[in-house]
Design a protein around this motif. Structure first.
Motif, PDB file in Angstrom:
ATOM      1  N   UNK A  52       0.846  -1.207   0.000  1.00 63.13           N
ATOM      2  CA  UNK A  52       0.000   0.000   0.000  1.00 63.13           C
ATOM      3  C   UNK A  52       0.875   1.248   0.000  1.00 63.13           C
ATOM      4  N   UNK A  53       0.623   2.131  -0.978  1.00 62.06           N
ATOM      5  CA  UNK A  53       1.418   3.364  -1.047  1.00 62.06           C
ATOM      6  C   UNK A  53       1.130   4.199   0.190  1.00 62.06           C
ATOM      7  N   UNK A  54       2.204   4.694   0.833  1.00 60.64           N
ATOM      8  CA  UNK A  54       2.004   5.351   2.128  1.00 60.64           C
ATOM      9  C   UNK A  54       2.408   6.817   2.101  1.00 60.64           C
ATOM     10  N   UNK A  55       3.595   7.117   1.596  1.00 56.07           N
ATOM     11  CA  UNK A  55       4.101   8.483   1.706  1.00 56.07           C
ATOM     12  C   UNK A  55       5.205   8.708   0.684  1.00 56.07           C
ATOM     13  N   UNK A  56       5.686   9.940   0.683  1.00 52.75           N
ATOM     14  CA  UNK A  56       6.819  10.293  -0.167  1.00 52.75           C
ATOM     15  C   UNK A  56       7.863  10.887   0.763  1.00 52.75           C
ATOM     16  N   UNK A  57       9.098  10.436   0.661  1.00 53.15           N
ATOM     17  CA  UNK A  57      10.137  11.005   1.519  1.00 53.15           C
ATOM     18  C   UNK A  57      10.483  12.405   1.029  1.00 53.15           C
ATOM     19  N   UNK A  58      10.590  13.334   1.963  1.00 55.00           N
ATOM     20  CA  UNK A  58      10.894  14.724   1.590  1.00 55.00           C
ATOM     21  C   UNK A  58      12.209  14.775   0.813  1.00 55.00           C
ATOM     22  N   UNK A  59      13.177  13.986   1.235  1.00 61.77           N
ATOM     23  CA  UNK A  59      14.501  14.064   0.619  1.00 61.77           C
ATOM     24  C   UNK A  59      14.468  13.678  -0.866  1.00 61.77           C
ATOM     25  N   UNK A  60      13.651  12.684  -1.192  1.00 61.94           N
ATOM     26  CA  UNK A  60      13.660  12.175  -2.569  1.00 61.94           C
ATOM     27  C   UNK A  60      12.767  12.964  -3.523  1.00 61.94           C
ATOM     28  N   UNK A  61      12.062  13.949  -3.003  1.00 63.06           N
ATOM     29  CA  UNK A  61      11.035  14.631  -3.800  1.00 63.06           C
ATOM     30  C   UNK A  61      11.596  15.154  -5.120  1.00 63.06           C
ATOM     31  N   UNK A  62      12.777  15.776  -5.074  1.00 65.71           N
ATOM     32  CA  UNK A  62      13.292  16.400  -6.304  1.00 65.71           C
ATOM     33  C   UNK A  62      13.680  15.364  -7.367  1.00 65.71           C
ATOM     34  N   UNK A  63      13.872  14.102  -6.947  1.00 66.81           N
ATOM     35  CA  UNK A  63      14.251  13.063  -7.913  1.00 66.81           C
ATOM     36  C   UNK A  63      13.032  12.332  -8.477  1.00 66.81           C
ATOM     37  N   UNK A  64      11.847  12.603  -7.931  1.00 62.59           N
ATOM     38  CA  UNK A  64      10.699  11.769  -8.289  1.00 62.59           C
ATOM     39  C   UNK A  64      10.191  12.003  -9.701  1.00 62.59           C
ATOM     40  N   UNK A  65      10.359  13.221 -10.204  1.00 67.77           N
ATOM     41  CA  UNK A  65       9.796  13.480 -11.535  1.00 67.77           C
ATOM     42  C   UNK A  65      10.745  13.157 -12.680  1.00 67.77           C
ATOM     43  N   UNK A  66      11.925  12.650 -12.424  1.00 62.15           N
ATOM     44  CA  UNK A  66      12.941  12.440 -13.486  1.00 62.15           C
ATOM     45  C   UNK A  66      12.532  11.375 -14.500  1.00 62.15           C
TER      46      UNK A  66
END
Ligand SMILES: Nc1ncnc2c1ncn2[C@@H]1O[C@H](COP(=O)(O)OP(=O)(O)OP(=O)(O)O)[C@@H](O)[C@H]1O
Ligand SMILES: Nc1nc2c(c(=O)[nH]1)N=C(CO)CN2
Length: 176
Positions: A162-176
Motif C-alpha cells: 500500500x502506497x504510504x508516503x513520499x520522503x521529503x529528501x527524494x522529492x526532487x528526484x521523483x519526476x525524473x
C-alpha cells in the motif's frame, strides 16, 4: 579526459524496525553521497505485510534507480556499509531489520556467486519489490521473466503493498 562508463542499477530498500522512514531517508542520503554513485529516481514509500517470515512488524519498502561507475561488487560494498552504519544486525534470514538494501538489477549483468546474484533471485516473485520498482521504471522487462506488470499480476503479495508516503529528501528526484 578519461571516458568513464556509468551503469544503470536498481535497488530495493526495506525497514521494519525503529523509525522506519528515517532509516530509509538516511540510506538514500548515504547512497547519493557514495563516491561514484548518483541516484536518478526514487519511488514512493509503501507499507507492506511481511513475506516469508510473517510474525514480524510490517515493512516500509521502496526502490531507487541510480547510475554508477562502480562494479557490482563495489556497489555491494557500499550498500553493506550503509546497512552496517544503519545498525543492521545479520541475525536471522528474512527476519526484522533496521535497513536492508538489495541490488535488483545492474545493467545487463547476470551472475550468481557466493556473494552476489544479479538479477536478485527473488525479485520476480515479490510485489513489495516489484510495485515500487514499477514506479521508477514502468516499462521494465526482466529478461525471460516477463514485463514488470505481468510479474506484479502473478505475485501472491500484491494486495498487501500500500502506497504510504513520499520522503521529503527524494522529492526532487521523483519526476525524473
Ligand atoms: N543482489 C544482491 N543484493 C544484495 N545482497 C546479495 C545479492 N545477491 C546475493 N547477496 C548476498 O545475500 C546475503 C544475505 O543478504 P541479506 O541478509 O540482505 O538477505 P535477506 O534480506 O535476509 O534475504 P533476501 O536475500 O531474500 O532479501 C548478503 O550477505 C549478500 O552477500
Ligand atoms: N514485506 C516485506 N517482506 C519481507 C522483506 C521486505 O523488505 N518486505 N524482506 C525480507 C528479506 O529480505 C523478507 N520479507
Amino acid at each position: 579526459m578519461t571516458d568513464v562508463t556509468e551503469t544503470v542499477f536498481y535497488l530495493a530498500l526495506g525497514s521494519n524496525q525503529g523509525d522506519r522512514e528515517s532509516h530509509l531517508e538516511r540510506a538514500l542520503m548515504q547512497l547519493h553521497a557514495a563516491p561514484g554513485v548518483r541516484l536518478v529516481k526514487v519511488s514512493s514509500v509503501y507499507e507492506t505485510a511481511p513475506v516469508g517470515k510473517t510474525d514480524q512488524p510490517v515493512f516500509l519498502n521502496m526502490a531507487v534507480k541510480g547510475c554508477t561507475v562502480l562494479s557490482p561488487e563495489e556497489l555491494l560494498d557500499e550498500t553493506q556499509r550503509i546497512e552496517s552504519e544503519g545498525g543492521r544486525m545479520r541475525e536471522e534470514l528474512w527476519g526484522p531489520r533496521t535497513i536492508d538494501l538489495d541490488i535488483l538489477l545492474f545493467g545487463t549483468e547476470r551472475k550468481a556467486t557466493n556473494r552476489l546474484s544479479i538479477p536478485h533471485p527473488r525479485l520476480s516473485e515479490r510485489a513489495f519489490v516489484l510495485i515500487p520498482l514499477a514506479e521508477v521504471e514502468p516499462d521494465l522487462t526482466i529478461d525471460s521473466l516477463g514485463s514488470i506488470s505481468e510479474l506484479i499480476e502473478r505475485s501472491a503479495d500484491k494486495d498487501s503493498v500500500v502506497k504510504k508516503s513520499v520522503l521529503a529528501w527524494g522529492e526532487e528526484l521523483r519526476g525524473n
